[in-house]
Scaffold this active site. Sequence first.
Site, PDB file in Angstrom:
ATOM      1  N   HIS A  19     110.154 104.885  -1.677  1.00 45.72           N
ATOM      2  CA  HIS A  19     108.805 105.155  -2.194  1.00 45.72           C
ATOM      3  C   HIS A  19     108.320 104.082  -3.174  1.00 45.72           C
ATOM      4  CE1 HIS A  19     108.924 108.765   0.046  1.00 45.72           C
ATOM      5  NE2 HIS A  19     109.361 109.612  -0.857  1.00 45.72           N
ATOM      6  N   HIS A  37     102.258 112.601  -1.116  1.00 48.80           N
ATOM      7  CA  HIS A  37     103.507 113.365  -1.158  1.00 48.80           C
ATOM      8  C   HIS A  37     103.292 114.788  -1.670  1.00 48.80           C
ATOM      9  CE1 HIS A  37     107.836 113.923  -1.456  1.00 48.80           C
ATOM     10  NE2 HIS A  37     108.021 112.712  -0.978  1.00 48.80           N
ATOM     11  N   GLU A  82     104.365 113.843   5.343  1.00 47.60           N
ATOM     12  CA  GLU A  82     103.893 112.557   4.839  1.00 47.60           C
ATOM     13  C   GLU A  82     103.531 111.679   6.032  1.00 47.60           C
ATOM     14  OE1 GLU A  82     107.258 111.268   2.246  1.00 47.60           O
ATOM     15  OE2 GLU A  82     107.760 113.377   2.469  1.00 47.60           O
TER      16      GLU A  82
HETATM   17  C1  BGC Z   1     112.088 111.815   1.155  1.00 47.81           C
HETATM   18  C2  BGC Z   1     113.190 112.672   0.610  1.00 47.81           C
HETATM   19  C3  BGC Z   1     113.098 112.687  -0.871  1.00 47.81           C
HETATM   20  C4  BGC Z   1     111.749 113.221  -1.233  1.00 47.81           C
HETATM   21  C5  BGC Z   1     111.482 113.345  -2.707  1.00 47.81           C
HETATM   22  C6  BGC Z   1     110.806 112.409   0.730  1.00 47.81           C
HETATM   23  O1  BGC Z   1     109.738 111.643   1.196  1.00 47.81           O
HETATM   24  O2  BGC Z   1     112.156 111.660   2.537  1.00 47.81           O
HETATM   25  O3  BGC Z   1     114.447 112.208   1.024  1.00 47.81           O
HETATM   26  O4  BGC Z   1     114.093 113.453  -1.448  1.00 47.81           O
HETATM   27  O5  BGC Z   1     110.761 112.404  -0.680  1.00 47.81           O
HETATM   28  O6  BGC Z   1     112.171 112.524  -3.492  1.00 47.81           O
END
Ligand code: BGC
Length: 386
Positions: A139, A213, A351
């Site tokens: 991210h 998210h 997402e």
């Molecule tokens: C990821 C997860 C992660 C989450 C929050 C998601 O987009 O795929 O693995 O734990 O975000 O951190």
Amino acid sequence: MTINRRTVLAAGAAGVAAAGTAPAFAAGSAEPVGGRPTKALFGTLSDGRRVHRWTVAAGGTRLRVLSYGGIVQSLEIPDRHGRYANVSLGFDRLEDYVSGSPYFGAIIGRYGNRIARGAFTLDGITYRLPVNDGPNSLHGGDKGFDKRVWDVEPYAQGPDTGLTLRYVSADGEMGYPGTLRIRVDYVLTPRGDFRIDYKATTDRATVVNLTNHTYFNLAGEGTGSILDHTLRIAASRYTPVDSTLIPTGELARVARTPFDFRNGKPIGRDIREAHPQVLFGSGYDHNFALDKGPTEAPRRVITVTEPVSGRVMHIATTEPGVQFYSGNFLDATLAGTSGKVYRQGDGFCLETQHFPDSPNQPSFPSTVLRPGQTYRSTTVHSFAAR
Ligand code: BGC
């Protein structure tokens, strides 16, 4: 039956206070539905910068957004009886977002999802990114777009209302090349659809993968598990991962696996299957390759239904993929907006995005953005109750 959302809007707005069903209405911030977006101070960062919370409403949908991270702090929609609930997980204090939010509601970038071992090569140059998720970069690194303060102003175009968020990511920020100028429009349409339009330009070749998210619980945040929600995803294939959640490069068929959501099924139906991929993610944490592929206009690919409230969310997108994350790492260490603790599976994320690790996977659709090009992505959430 599908409720006429304009009717619900009038009934629901009045009903909220009376019924006391919507925990997200902080004192002094309840807005008349509709009209121009309003803003109020939400908190102050340790360096003195002020963070505002904007409120915008239209067509029976009410959205609250923070200038910090572009976070969707609350999203209120009616159930089949016109009762509103906030269906997005989050907090009511800025400190909680700053001190360790698992990306609740935030804009994710410069690269949503994982880049293997925090490195990629573009035009012969290898770039190194912060490693913040096991051996990988997740991210956008440890200070991604979710932790930046965005410039926010009202958006108005035709009958639509909403917010425009802007952020300029410097050349080299979090290891990524190129100054990236990002504009995200959070738009509410007269019928209450929530559309997100992303645009970005760069002055050097870079990679971009933006998403939002938000963790949803259509029964209302803080009401418990989402495993009874029914999910349909128009994807015949998904991208299997290794134990660190990096795609192997294969596009595997969902048929006869727990990943087959093509006809719709409760999220929890197969989540305890001892399928190796389910074990890697402690549930669903996988990118689905949408059958429609990348498209110019958003196409509807997902429907989620919550059986008790009757709330339904459809998602249309221009993106080729969606990361379906079933909230596996929520572990009862965070208390959310309504004061209730979030446990595993108390929210889910969808997402919309390009595939994880695309910069290292030549067979995946490209995420490279070059000077003179404009990155564009649109995702529309529409709501109903039946
Ligand atoms: C990821 C997860 C992660 C989450 C929050 C998601 O987009 O795929 O693995 O734990 O975000 O951190």
